[in-house]
Enzyme design. Structure first.
Site, mmCIF file in Angstrom:
data_model
loop_
_atom_site.group_PDB
_atom_site.id
_atom_site.type_symbol
_atom_site.label_atom_id
_atom_site.label_comp_id
_atom_site.label_asym_id
_atom_site.label_seq_id
_atom_site.Cartn_x
_atom_site.Cartn_y
_atom_site.Cartn_z
ATOM 1 C CD GLU A 185 -21.791 17.971 27.690
ATOM 2 O OE1 GLU A 185 -22.105 19.125 27.998
ATOM 3 O OE2 GLU A 185 -21.537 17.621 26.513
ATOM 4 C CG ASP A 321 -14.889 21.521 21.049
ATOM 5 O OD1 ASP A 321 -14.551 20.839 22.025
ATOM 6 O OD2 ASP A 321 -16.046 21.481 20.569
ATOM 7 C CD GLU A 437 -23.546 18.877 14.698
ATOM 8 O OE1 GLU A 437 -24.136 19.971 14.749
ATOM 9 O OE2 GLU A 437 -23.070 18.343 15.692
ATOM 10 C CD GLU A 503 -20.837 25.323 18.932
ATOM 11 O OE1 GLU A 503 -21.763 25.305 18.083
ATOM 12 O OE2 GLU A 503 -20.847 24.609 19.952
HETATM 13 C C1 DMJ Z 1 -21.845 23.295 24.333
HETATM 14 O O1 DMJ Z 1 -22.292 22.456 25.339
HETATM 15 C C2 DMJ Z 1 -20.459 23.772 24.604
HETATM 16 O O2 DMJ Z 1 -20.240 24.896 23.825
HETATM 17 C C3 DMJ Z 1 -19.411 22.745 24.336
HETATM 18 O O3 DMJ Z 1 -18.110 23.243 24.474
HETATM 19 C C4 DMJ Z 1 -19.532 22.191 22.949
HETATM 20 N N1 DMJ Z 1 -20.822 22.079 22.449
HETATM 21 C C5 DMJ Z 1 -22.005 22.585 23.039
HETATM 22 C C6 DMJ Z 1 -22.849 23.385 22.097
HETATM 23 O O4 DMJ Z 1 -22.756 23.073 20.789
#
Ligand code: DMJ
Length: 604
Positions: A185, A321, A437, A503
């Site tokens: 993060e 992801d 979600e 997304e």
């Molecule tokens: C974001 O912080 C980034 O896109 C991350 O890869 C996954 N999720 C969150 C948003 O949903």
């Protein structure tokens, strides 16, 4: 951001005006020229010179602990990358005005959220949008402030940007405000935010680079482990970090999503130590990809002590992801200088198509695709397929779309479009017009499927294999559907909340830029209006507890990706095409655009 690019983000112009501006920009602005000419040294693209020249004794982290050799990169030659964006030819005045209005509505939503943060949580990580409180959730370095820098620029909020820049000197990235650091993060939000603001201001604010470097060096310390695998949940301590291999298992996404930011930092500073720190991970991914239980894909957990993937759960959603997303994006950022990233991307997409994709079973015959999950039972090796989707998986349409252009795989573009359609469908099906979600749906793996009422109802009861359906069983299933708000073909809403995630709009924006399909702008507008309607709060926008309920409670949470991604992509889809063109910028997984150079593209 060069002036012409800023302008294109703020105003909507018509074709002739755009053409004249672009021509002038091409003639007079050196950085636009360098797009098709020689790499520009100031932007750190002289990458060939940096490769394979370091002494094998150089170490990753100079605390004296664990010397690791620099690993030569596989290919130093740049490759041309095909143009990604669709070439538009015509826009009416009516359409231009409509887009301008929509863009301004998004900007107003951003300003409302920004004011909430500015007035109640300045320099804290997040503002609480309902109570007006503040929190420290991501290391305590002002996550929302830094995640928002580039969006402030793109929306033309220059004074606010300057104010935010002034505060940067108060932030010290050499020691965190919290002891537990989430390296992933911190990397995508903070380092990504600083680097993209630096790129968009053409290096005008040295403090951005200074802070990016300070943070890069801090994160580099997480790699100081005997096996070169970084601590991803880092119990940081001063003066000496732990020097141990991480003890806990690592999520795939946390392992494979450092590459874009570290690469861009090396490109900008000319210091290749950040790039080198990545090599161990790249090699690990490359060497293991085709020997997992689902060749081409990795399970979601990696055991850094045993140096092997440890789980039997395969997904392209949360926890995994962005590792997949970064394969193609890293190839682009490196201007094609890595066969490994190309090969890994292609293997992953082929495996996804073979193993995980499924068609939605829709009453109206609408063509939708989703990526399910596979779990293997450890003892028997038996495989279970989950017809599951989640908001986080909606990045996939955009990723497959970009990959189809970059690697010249035209048939993947229709897959990308159907993946995007799956997310649009999930928004439209809910009473709030917002996707939940996590949900499970009726679908078919190997071919499209016709609507089958009984199959849907049997699925709700988890009795898909049975042929007969007695009346009382049918009634029980209908009852469950009613109580839980399951509109066909939904089987279960496992998590009904909406966390202001980006997304879906991210992929809709990308597909719009790739195909020129203008109806996607109208879809985006409907989505934005619903989000505005159901999530607006006093000090910003609040996550929604239940997307099935138009009277749903709100949750007192507004994560920083609302500023850096969700609102940015909504703004960009209504903006001019040369506002952050995908032929010039690659977006990190937190929505931060990094400049890239495609030195010799001959494509038109
Ligand atoms: C974001 O912080 C980034 O896109 C991350 O890869 C996954 N999720 C969150 C948003 O949903």
């Amino acid at each position: 951001m060069s002036k012409s690019v800023i302008l294109s983000c703020i105003t909507t112009r018509y074709l002739l005006f755009s053409f004249v501006s672009l021509l002038l920009a091409y003639l007079y602005l050196p950085d636009l020229k360098s797009r098709t000419g020689r790499p520009n040294r100031n932007q750190g693209y002289e990458y060939e010179e940096l490769s394979m020249t370091k002494a094998a004794t150089d170490i990753v982290y100079d605390s004296g602990c664990c010397p690791l050799p620099f690993v030569p990169r596989p290919s130093a030659m740049p490759r041309s990358i095909p143009y990604i964006q669709h070439k538009f030819t015509f826009q009416t005045e009516h359409h231009g005005n409509q887009m301008k209005e929509r863009k301004h509505a998004v900007k107003r939503a951003f300003e409302h959220s920004w004011n909430g943060y500015k007035n109640h949580a300045w320099l804290w990580d997040e503002v609480s949008p309902i109570s007006g409180g503040h929190k420290s959730t991501l290391g305590g370095w002002g996550a929302t402030l830094i995640d928002s820098l580039d969006t402030l620029l793109i929306m033309g909020l220059d004074q606010e940007f300057e104010k935010a820049i002034e505060s940067l000197s108060d932030i010290d990235f050499s020691s965190p405000g919290a002891l537990g650091i989430n390296v992933f993060e911190t990397n995508i939000r903070y380092l990504g935010g600083l680097l993209s603001a630096y790129d968009l201001t053409d290096g005008k604010h040295q403090i951005l680079l200074e802070k990016a470097r300070q943070l890069g060096d801090f994160l580099y310390g997480a790699f100081d482990t005997p096996n070169g695998i970084p601590q991803t949940r880092w119990n940081w301590s001063n003066p000496s970090p732990t020097h141990e291999a991480p003890r806990e298992s690592i999520f795939l996404a946390e392992l494979g999503s450092l590459s874009l930011e570290f690469t861009r930092l090396s490109q900008i500073t000319g210091d290749e130590k950040y790039l080198d720190a990545l090599q161990k991970i790249t090699d690990l991914l490359h060497n293991t990809q085709n020997s997992t239980k689902l060749p081409g894909l990795w399970p979601v957990l990696f055991d850094p002590q045993a140096m092997q993937f440890s789980s039997t759960h395969f997904t392209l959603g949360g926890m995994a992801d962005s590792t997949y997303e970064y394969l193609v994006k890293e190839f682009v950022l490196l201007a094609g200088r890595s066969d490994k990233y190309r090969d890994m991307y292609i293997s992953a997409v082929e495996s996804m198509k073979k193993n995980l994709l499924f068609h939605g079973m829709n009453q109206d015959g609408r063509r939708t695709l989703f990526a399910g999950n596979i779990r293997f039972v450890s003892e028997t090796g038996q495989e279970t397929f989950e017809y599951q989707t989640e908001h986080l998986k909606c990045f996939l349409g955009g990723m497959v779309g970009i990959g189809s252009k970059v690697f010249n795989r035209p048939s993947d573009l229709s897959i990308a479009r159907e993946l995007v359609e799956g997310c649009i469908w999930a928004y439209e099906l809910m009473p709030t017009g917002i996707m939940p979600e996590v949900l499970y749906i009726s679908g078919c793996k190997n071919s499209r499927c016709e609507w089958d009422d009984e199959r849907w109802l049997r699925g709700i009861l988890g009795r898909s294999d049975e042929r007969e359906m007695p009346l009382e069983v049918r009634e029980a299933a209908e009852q469950i559907a009613l109580i839980h708000g399951l509109r066909p073909p939904i089987l279960e809403v496992a998590d009904p909340s909406y966390r202001l995630r980006p997304e879906a709009i991210e992929s809709i924006f990308i597909l719009y830029r790739l195909t020129g399909e203008r109806s996607l702008q109208d879809t985006a507008w409907r989505m934005f209006q619903n989000i505005e309607k159901y999530t607006r709060a006093e000090h910003g926008y609040a996550a929604l507890d239940d997307t099935r309920n138009t009277e749903s409670a709100k949750l007192d949470v507004m994560e920083s990706f609302w500023f850096s991604e969700t609102l940015k992509y909504f703004y960009l889809i209504f903006s001019d095409l040369d506002c952050l063109s995908l032929d010039e910028y690659v977006f990190n997984t937190e929505g931060h655009p990094f400049k890239y150079l495609n030195p010799e593209s001959n494509e038109i």
